[in-house]
Design a protein around this motif. Structure first.
Motif, PDB file in Angstrom:
ATOM      1  N   PRO A  13      -1.509 -15.592  -5.437  1.00 10.35           N
ATOM      2  CA  PRO A  13      -1.601 -15.731  -4.226  1.00 10.35           C
ATOM      3  C   PRO A  13      -0.099 -15.405  -4.173  1.00 10.35           C
ATOM      4  CG  PRO A  13      -3.144 -17.444  -6.553  1.00 10.35           C
ATOM      5  CD  PRO A  13      -2.098 -16.329  -6.890  1.00 10.35           C
ATOM      6  N   SER A  14       0.121 -15.243  -4.790  1.00  7.26           N
ATOM      7  CA  SER A  14       1.970 -15.561  -4.113  1.00  7.26           C
ATOM      8  C   SER A  14       2.016 -13.748  -3.378  1.00  7.26           C
ATOM      9  CB  SER A  14       2.581 -14.597  -5.483  1.00  7.26           C
ATOM     10  OG  SER A  14       2.576 -13.680  -6.139  1.00  7.26           O
ATOM     11  N   LEU A  15       0.743 -13.415  -2.862  1.00  7.90           N
ATOM     12  CA  LEU A  15       0.670 -11.896  -2.240  1.00  7.90           C
ATOM     13  C   LEU A  15       0.352 -12.422  -0.471  1.00  7.90           C
ATOM     14  CD1 LEU A  15      -1.804  -9.198  -4.320  1.00  7.90           C
ATOM     15  CD2 LEU A  15       0.887  -9.369  -3.711  1.00  7.90           C
ATOM     16  N   ASN A  16      -0.104 -13.681  -0.436  1.00 11.16           N
ATOM     17  CA  ASN A  16      -0.273 -14.470   0.289  1.00 11.16           C
ATOM     18  C   ASN A  16      -1.433 -13.718   1.191  1.00 11.16           C
ATOM     19  OD1 ASN A  16       1.333 -16.573   0.767  1.00 11.16           O
ATOM     20  ND2 ASN A  16       2.955 -14.796   1.132  1.00 11.16           N
TER      21      ASN A  16
ATOM     22  N   LYS B 114       5.203  -6.648   3.508  1.00 11.31           N
ATOM     23  CA  LYS B 114       6.227  -5.919   4.126  1.00 11.31           C
ATOM     24  C   LYS B 114       5.993  -7.320   5.659  1.00 11.31           C
ATOM     25  CE  LYS B 114       6.577  -1.174   4.277  1.00 11.31           C
ATOM     26  NZ  LYS B 114       5.969  -0.010   5.201  1.00 11.31           N
ATOM     27  N   ARG B 115       4.707  -7.674   5.535  1.00 12.25           N
ATOM     28  CA  ARG B 115       4.294  -8.388   6.491  1.00 12.25           C
ATOM     29  C   ARG B 115       4.673 -10.515   6.937  1.00 12.25           C
ATOM     30  NH1 ARG B 115      -1.998 -10.801   6.241  1.00 12.25           N
ATOM     31  NH2 ARG B 115      -0.356 -12.054   4.549  1.00 12.25           N
ATOM     32  N   SER B 116       4.753  -9.856   4.996  1.00 10.78           N
ATOM     33  CA  SER B 116       6.046 -11.664   4.736  1.00 10.78           C
ATOM     34  C   SER B 116       6.687 -11.450   4.016  1.00 10.78           C
ATOM     35  CB  SER B 116       4.879 -12.227   3.522  1.00 10.78           C
ATOM     36  OG  SER B 116       4.851 -11.032   2.263  1.00 10.78           O
ATOM     37  N   GLY B 117       7.428 -10.399   4.065  1.00  8.76           N
ATOM     38  CA  GLY B 117       8.956 -10.587   3.759  1.00  8.76           C
ATOM     39  C   GLY B 117       9.563 -10.162   5.444  1.00  8.76           C
TER      40      GLY B 117
END
Length: 92
Positions: free
Chosen positions: A29-32, A89-92
């Motif tokens: 789940p941490s991958l979102n 990249k999207r979440s970082g």
């Protein structure tokens, strides 16, 4: 076996031994990222996975993938690595 090892090498992907020619994979789940979104991102790349949300006791982070030829499995792994990098990249 190579597909399992390839999946294990992608951070956030957790493969489980499968029946017949299928592997069950859990997304951390941490991958979102859930299996439905992963499926939607893979379809335009020519790959189809089975979202396992409707399976008894499995949630939105599980999907099933068919085991194919070595070449096809390598192409799938490449696509999965690309999606995983895009999500990071999207979440970082």
């Amino acid at each position: 076996k190579n597909l399992t090892l390839g999946l294990q090498a992608i951070p956030g992907f957790i493969p489980y031994p499968g029946a017949d020619n299928y592997l069950l994979v859990q997304l951390n789940p941490s991958l979102n990222l859930d299996a439905a979104e992963l499926r939607d991102r893979l379809i335009p790349r020519g790959f189809l996975i089975r979202d396992c949300r409707s399976f008894h006791h499995l949630g939105p982070y599980f999907f099933r993938v068919a085991v194919h030829s070595h070449r096809e499995n390598q192409a799938l792994l490449k696509a999965l690595r690309r999606v995983q990098r895009e999500i990071l990249k999207r979440s970082g």
